[in-house]
Design an enzyme around this catalytic site. Structure first.
Site, PDB file in Angstrom:
ATOM      1  N   ASP A  15       0.854  -1.174   0.000  1.00  0.00           N
ATOM      2  CA  ASP A  15       0.000   0.000   0.000  1.00  0.00           C
ATOM      3  C   ASP A  15       0.898   1.235   0.000  1.00  0.00           C
ATOM      4  OD1 ASP A  15      -2.394   1.623   0.404  1.00  0.00           O
ATOM      5  OD2 ASP A  15      -3.268  -0.175   1.299  1.00  0.00           O
ATOM      6  N   ASP A  43      -3.024   4.756  -2.485  1.00  0.00           N
ATOM      7  CA  ASP A  43      -4.091   5.383  -1.710  1.00  0.00           C
ATOM      8  C   ASP A  43      -4.455   6.770  -2.270  1.00  0.00           C
ATOM      9  OD1 ASP A  43      -5.555   4.983   0.938  1.00  0.00           O
ATOM     10  OD2 ASP A  43      -4.668   6.948   1.298  1.00  0.00           O
ATOM     11  N   GLU A  66      -6.188   4.032  -6.234  1.00  0.00           N
ATOM     12  CA  GLU A  66      -7.487   4.246  -5.585  1.00  0.00           C
ATOM     13  C   GLU A  66      -7.938   5.670  -5.913  1.00  0.00           C
ATOM     14  OE1 GLU A  66      -9.720   4.269  -1.256  1.00  0.00           O
ATOM     15  OE2 GLU A  66      -7.888   5.389  -1.641  1.00  0.00           O
ATOM     16  N   HIS A 118     -11.504  -2.604   3.221  1.00  0.00           N
ATOM     17  CA  HIS A 118     -11.427  -2.221   4.639  1.00  0.00           C
ATOM     18  C   HIS A 118     -12.194  -0.930   4.933  1.00  0.00           C
ATOM     19  CE1 HIS A 118      -8.496   0.109   2.517  1.00  0.00           C
ATOM     20  NE2 HIS A 118      -8.334   0.901   3.556  1.00  0.00           N
ATOM     21  N   ASP A 119     -12.723  -0.268   3.899  1.00  0.00           N
ATOM     22  CA  ASP A 119     -13.480   0.975   4.098  1.00  0.00           C
ATOM     23  C   ASP A 119     -14.986   0.778   3.921  1.00  0.00           C
ATOM     24  OD1 ASP A 119     -11.115   2.449   4.418  1.00  0.00           O
ATOM     25  OD2 ASP A 119     -10.977   2.888   2.280  1.00  0.00           O
TER      26      ASP A 119
HETATM   27  O1  TEU Z   1      -9.673   5.850   1.517  1.00  0.00           O
HETATM   28  C1  TEU Z   1     -10.103   6.879   0.710  1.00  0.00           C
HETATM   29  C2  TEU Z   1     -11.503   7.353   0.798  1.00  0.00           C
HETATM   30  O2  TEU Z   1     -11.786   8.420   0.315  1.00  0.00           O
HETATM   31  C3  TEU Z   1     -12.612   6.616   1.433  1.00  0.00           C
HETATM   32  O3  TEU Z   1     -12.666   5.292   1.181  1.00  0.00           O
HETATM   33  C4  TEU Z   1     -12.648   6.982   2.889  1.00  0.00           C
HETATM   34  O4  TEU Z   1     -11.818   6.147   3.631  1.00  0.00           O
HETATM   35  C5  TEU Z   1     -14.012   6.942   3.495  1.00  0.00           C
HETATM   36  O5  TEU Z   1     -14.430   5.628   3.693  1.00  0.00           O
HETATM   37  C6  TEU Z   1     -15.035   7.726   2.758  1.00  0.00           C
HETATM   38  O6  TEU Z   1     -16.209   7.700   3.478  1.00  0.00           O
HETATM   39  C7  TEU Z   1      -8.308   5.626   1.658  1.00  0.00           C
HETATM   40  C8  TEU Z   1      -8.058   4.414   2.520  1.00  0.00           C
HETATM   41  O7  TEU Z   1      -8.562   3.272   1.879  1.00  0.00           O
HETATM   42  C9  TEU Z   1      -8.671   4.654   3.866  1.00  0.00           C
HETATM   43  O8  TEU Z   1      -8.582   3.531   4.709  1.00  0.00           O
HETATM   44  C10 TEU Z   1      -7.942   5.822   4.479  1.00  0.00           C
HETATM   45  O9  TEU Z   1      -8.544   6.161   5.697  1.00  0.00           O
HETATM   46  C11 TEU Z   1      -7.951   7.052   3.560  1.00  0.00           C
HETATM   47  O10 TEU Z   1      -7.643   6.741   2.220  1.00  0.00           O
HETATM   48  C12 TEU Z   1      -6.897   8.015   4.019  1.00  0.00           C
HETATM   49  O11 TEU Z   1      -5.626   7.466   3.827  1.00  0.00           O
END
Ligand code: TEU
Length: 568
Positions: free
Chosen positions: A100, A208, A271, A343-344
């Site tokens: 990552d 990310d 992403e 994971h989000d």
């Molecule tokens: O996530 C980016 C993001 O914009 C979304 O998925 C956010 O985490 C949220 O769920 C929107 O409601 C990435 C990573 O996957 C996430 O785990 C991190 O917290 C974020 O970036 C910051 O690094």
């Protein structure tokens, strides 16, 4: 022609969120020792790539997405030796490792930021976004932030540093200051770090929020306010940082500096919240050499209202229209990535399926079949292959995620009732995805000998890997079959996609075609039986390739049944 396509067009990726995957030392937090101990699970599944969420040193304000050293392993997770061991063990099994890459921002405890914060004359001041208060206002005044942008994690994107009287930018939490990609030194440092990981043997990066690295800044350094958000003093700044003016330049430069001319078979996935199909075509056009594929967010936004906390039911037509556009848009140029869970996101079987005892297994396998039969690279998030579901959160104290906790504080102080905020958190909180992987029926689900950092879902007594491993009817066994199918059948990996029944509210159907070979896929996303042969007469004479349920009446698609047939 198919033979010339890159290896990842036939691959399946498995995401490990290390904190919650497997704990080897009893501290209740998963680690690299745990990943090493469970590699058989990945080989049994048949996946090609392991994407490892961050394991770097971090204050863990956002579970490792706040990095304080890009070239080391947090002792919480293990050591660099173990990471090397993981690379070797994966390669020995014919798998690859995706790290990552979190470089839109660092931790505020990264030495770069500590130095930058030391004062306006610091040689690293310009590595981050420091700005004075809004003209005519004093530092700390309400609304004195340099722009009106709202953070992804609630509140303003700016935090005041009282020592200098200047604010720094953070699109996410205040402990995640944004790096200034305008500064070539920042870019060179990131490139050098990436090369260092590739030299160690890793096979690529999941990047990310990589479409946020370029900010729309005037030559004299000004950033623009965004349109005001309804009911808030803040605004939507995304027009200034989603796919900003230099994003293509930065990605092309990264590719040139890091990957070009290097021997090996790499994978890069960016992403990109908010990315459109048209933009994704450009980002993933091989001729431009930017990234191999992107994570788009359209389908996981279809149940959002004004925000992710304003939850609406998913409409089937919207899902078809969205996936259909992405399949069509990236058919001649570029490539899709395919996911339900990560994971989000809350668990898909709860969110889009039916996690009642009767239909949980069937809906989990039905959703899996739908996704894995699309064209693109499928991603399996840990536990998804076991049918893991959302967690029965009771009170606020049950939540750990920074996004959830920040949202609670802001929403309640803005006047929303605590109850309604909690209801939304239960459905949408990222913690749903982060409870420990359910390995067996023992009290801590075989995840740890200690106390898990997030509680184990009580349903693990029934839903766990040990119970499913040798059961051919399990969710796990079905994932194995889907992954094998992609490896065995060129039409699954590469065939053209055509959506069928775009307006049907329950049956999701499509064909995949490669030369003379054609598959028809039909998925019943509901509890009502559907007249398959009436809806799709071509299914009549077509032999079964794979299904998720025993077939009682071939003419009928049962509740949550998915069928893949070969068209004569
Ligand atoms: O996530 C980016 C993001 O914009 C979304 O998925 C956010 O985490 C949220 O769920 C929107 O409601 C990435 C990573 O996957 C996430 O785990 C991190 O917290 C974020 O970036 C910051 O690094």
């Amino acid at each position: 022609m198919a033979a010339d396509l890159p290896w990842w067009t036939r691959a399946v990726v498995y995401q490990v969120y290390p904190r919650s995957f497997m704990d080897s030392d009893g501290d209740g937090i998963g680690d690299l020792g745990g990943v090493l101990a469970r590699l058989d699970h990945l080989s049994d599944l048949g996946v090609d790539v392991l994407w490892l969420s961050p394991v770097y040193p971090s204050p863990q304000a956002d579970n490792g997405y706040d990095i304080s050293d890009y070239q080391a392993i947090d002792p919480l997770f293990g050591s660099l030796d173990q990471l090397d061991e993981l690379v070797e063990a994966l390669h020995a099994r014919g798998m690859r490792l995706l790290m990552d890459l979190v470089v839109n921002h660092s931790s505020d405890e990264h030495p770069w930021f500590v130095e930058s914060r030391s004062g306006p004359t610091s040689p690293k001041r310009d590595w981050y976004w420091w700005r004075p208060p809004r003209p005519g206002m004093a530092a700390g005044d309400p609304g004195a932030e340099p722009t009106n942008w709202q953070s992804h994690f609630s509140g303003p994107t700016w935090t005041l540093d009282p020592a200098s009287g200047e604010y720094y930018l953070h699109l996410f939490d205040r402990k995640q200051p944004d790096l200034n990609w305008e500064n070539p030194e920042v870019r060179q440092a990131v490139h050098a770090m990436m090369r260092w990981w590739l030299d160690r043997g890793v096979d690529g990066f999941r990047m990310d929020v990589i479409n946020m690295i370029s900010k729309d800044v005037t030559p004299d350094g000004r950033l623009h306010d965004g349109p005001p958000l309804p009911g808030s003093a803040l605004g939507d700044g995304s027009g200034s940082f989603l796919g900003g003016p230099r994003i293509h330049e930065f990605l092309a430069e990264m590719h040139r500096e890091v990957f070009a001319g290097r021997d090996g078979a790499f994978l890069t996935v960016g992403e990109m919240p908010g990315v459109t199909v048209e933009q994704a075509r450009v980002f993933t056009d091989p001729a431009r050499a930017e990234v191999d594929m992107v994570f788009q967010f359209e389908h996981v936004g279809l149940d959002h209202g004004t925000s992710k906390w304003d939850v609406h039911p998913l409409r089937m037509r919207d899902l078809k229209a969205s996936f259909g556009r992405w399949q069509a848009g990236l058919s001649d140029v570029g490539w899709n990535s395919l996911y339900w869970d990560n994971h989000d996101q809350p668990r898909a079987v709860t969110r889009f399926g039916d996690d009642s005892p009767r239909y949980r297994r069937d809906s989990a396998t039905c959703l899996a079949t739908l996704l894995h039969l699309h064209r693109g690279t499928p991603y399996v998030y840990q536990g998804q292959e076991l049918g893991m579901a959302n967690f029965p959160f009771a009170t606020l104290e049950d939540f750990a995620d920074v996004e959830s906790l920040n949202h609670y504080v802001h929403a309640v102080s803005a006047g929303e009732s605590a109850d309604s905020v909690l209801t939304a958190l239960r459905r949408m909180s990222r913690d749903n995805a982060r409870t420990p992987v359910q390995w067996d029926a023992s009290p801590s689900a075989g995840f740890t000998t200690g106390t898990p950092w997030l509680p184990v879902n009580p349903d693990h007594r029934e839903w766990n890997a040990a119970a499913q491993r040798d059961d051919p009817a399990s969710v796990l066994a079905h994932y194995r079959r889907l992954i094998a199918l992609r490896h065995e059948e060129p039409v699954v990996a590469l065939g053209d996609f055509a959506m069928l029944l775009p307006d049907h509210d329950e049956v999701y159907a499509f064909t995949r075609t490669l030369g003379e070979d054609a598959l028809l896929v039909a998925c019943n996303l509901g509890r009502r039986p559907q007249p398959l042969f009436e809806l799709l007469p071509r299914a009549k004479e077509a032999p079964l390739v794979l299904g998720n349920l025993p077939i009682e009446d071939a003419a009928v698609l049962g509740p949550w049944e998915a069928r893949v047939v070969r068209l004569p």
